[in-house]
Write a protein that holds these residues in place. Structure first.
Motif, PDB file in Angstrom:
ATOM      1  N   LYS A  43       1.184   4.135  -3.298  1.00 13.34           N
ATOM      2  CA  LYS A  43       0.845   5.566  -3.268  1.00 13.34           C
ATOM      3  C   LYS A  43       1.862   6.396  -4.060  1.00 13.34           C
ATOM      4  N   TYR A  44       3.079   5.892  -4.236  1.00 16.08           N
ATOM      5  CA  TYR A  44       4.089   6.604  -5.041  1.00 16.08           C
ATOM      6  C   TYR A  44       3.845   6.424  -6.532  1.00 16.08           C
TER       7      TYR A  44
ATOM      8  N   ASN B 205       0.831  -1.220   0.000  1.00 15.65           N
ATOM      9  CA  ASN B 205       0.000   0.000   0.000  1.00 15.65           C
ATOM     10  C   ASN B 205       0.855   1.255   0.000  1.00 15.65           C
ATOM     11  N   TRP B 206       1.925   1.253   0.778  1.00 19.49           N
ATOM     12  CA  TRP B 206       2.818   2.405   0.844  1.00 19.49           C
ATOM     13  C   TRP B 206       3.488   2.642  -0.513  1.00 19.49           C
TER      14      TRP B 206
ATOM     15  N   LYS C 162       1.010   6.844  -7.876  1.00 19.70           N
ATOM     16  CA  LYS C 162      -0.022   7.824  -8.231  1.00 19.70           C
ATOM     17  C   LYS C 162       0.531   9.247  -8.325  1.00 19.70           C
ATOM     18  N   LYS C 163       1.770   9.423  -7.964  1.00 21.08           N
ATOM     19  CA  LYS C 163       2.373  10.764  -7.989  1.00 21.08           C
ATOM     20  C   LYS C 163       2.960  11.074  -9.353  1.00 21.08           C
TER      21      LYS C 163
END
Length: 124
Positions: free
Chosen positions: A120-121, A116-117, A123-124
């Motif tokens: 999230k990168y 999950n962590w 999506k940047k």
């Protein structure tokens, strides 16, 4: 979620997913620049035009030259690195290694949290 490719070699067992790779470096390996170059060759093959996250699944005992983080910092496709540890010693080692990384780097004790962590990168 299933990997689109599995690579099982003498150095490591790799599971390739769309946005990240999970790596289990094999027991007794000394991970240095030669091994890093092998990783880059494999990752370039399966992620030719895409950024991805890297999850190190520390289930085996191996040695790592922390200066490989300086070289991997220049690898543009890698955008986040997570380490999943299963012992206090492994966790302390990973936290020490974090000092050498120029990329986003976190240590976890749970694989799902690490995934999950890392995601999230993407999506940047």
């Amino acid at each position: 979620m299933k990997p689109f490719k599995i690579v099982d070699e003498e150095i490591a067992y790799l599971e390739m997913y769309d946005d990240f790779v999970i790596s289990s470096i094999k027991d007794g390996i000394t991970f240095d620049l030669e091994e890093l170059n092998w990783f880059v060759m494999i990752l370039d093959k399966y992620y030719p035009n895409k950024k991805f996250g890297y999850i190190s699944n520390r289930i085996y005992d191996y040695s790592l030259n922390p200066t490989t983080y300086f070289t991997s910092a220049m690898y543009e496709k890698l955008n986040a690195m997570a380490i999943v540890c299963y012992s206090e010693v492994a966790k302390k080692t990973a936290l020490f290694e974090k000092n050498f990384s120029k990329k986003p780097f976190e240590v976890f004790q749970d694989m799902e949290e690490a995934k999950n962590w890392v995601l999230k990168y993407q999506k940047k």
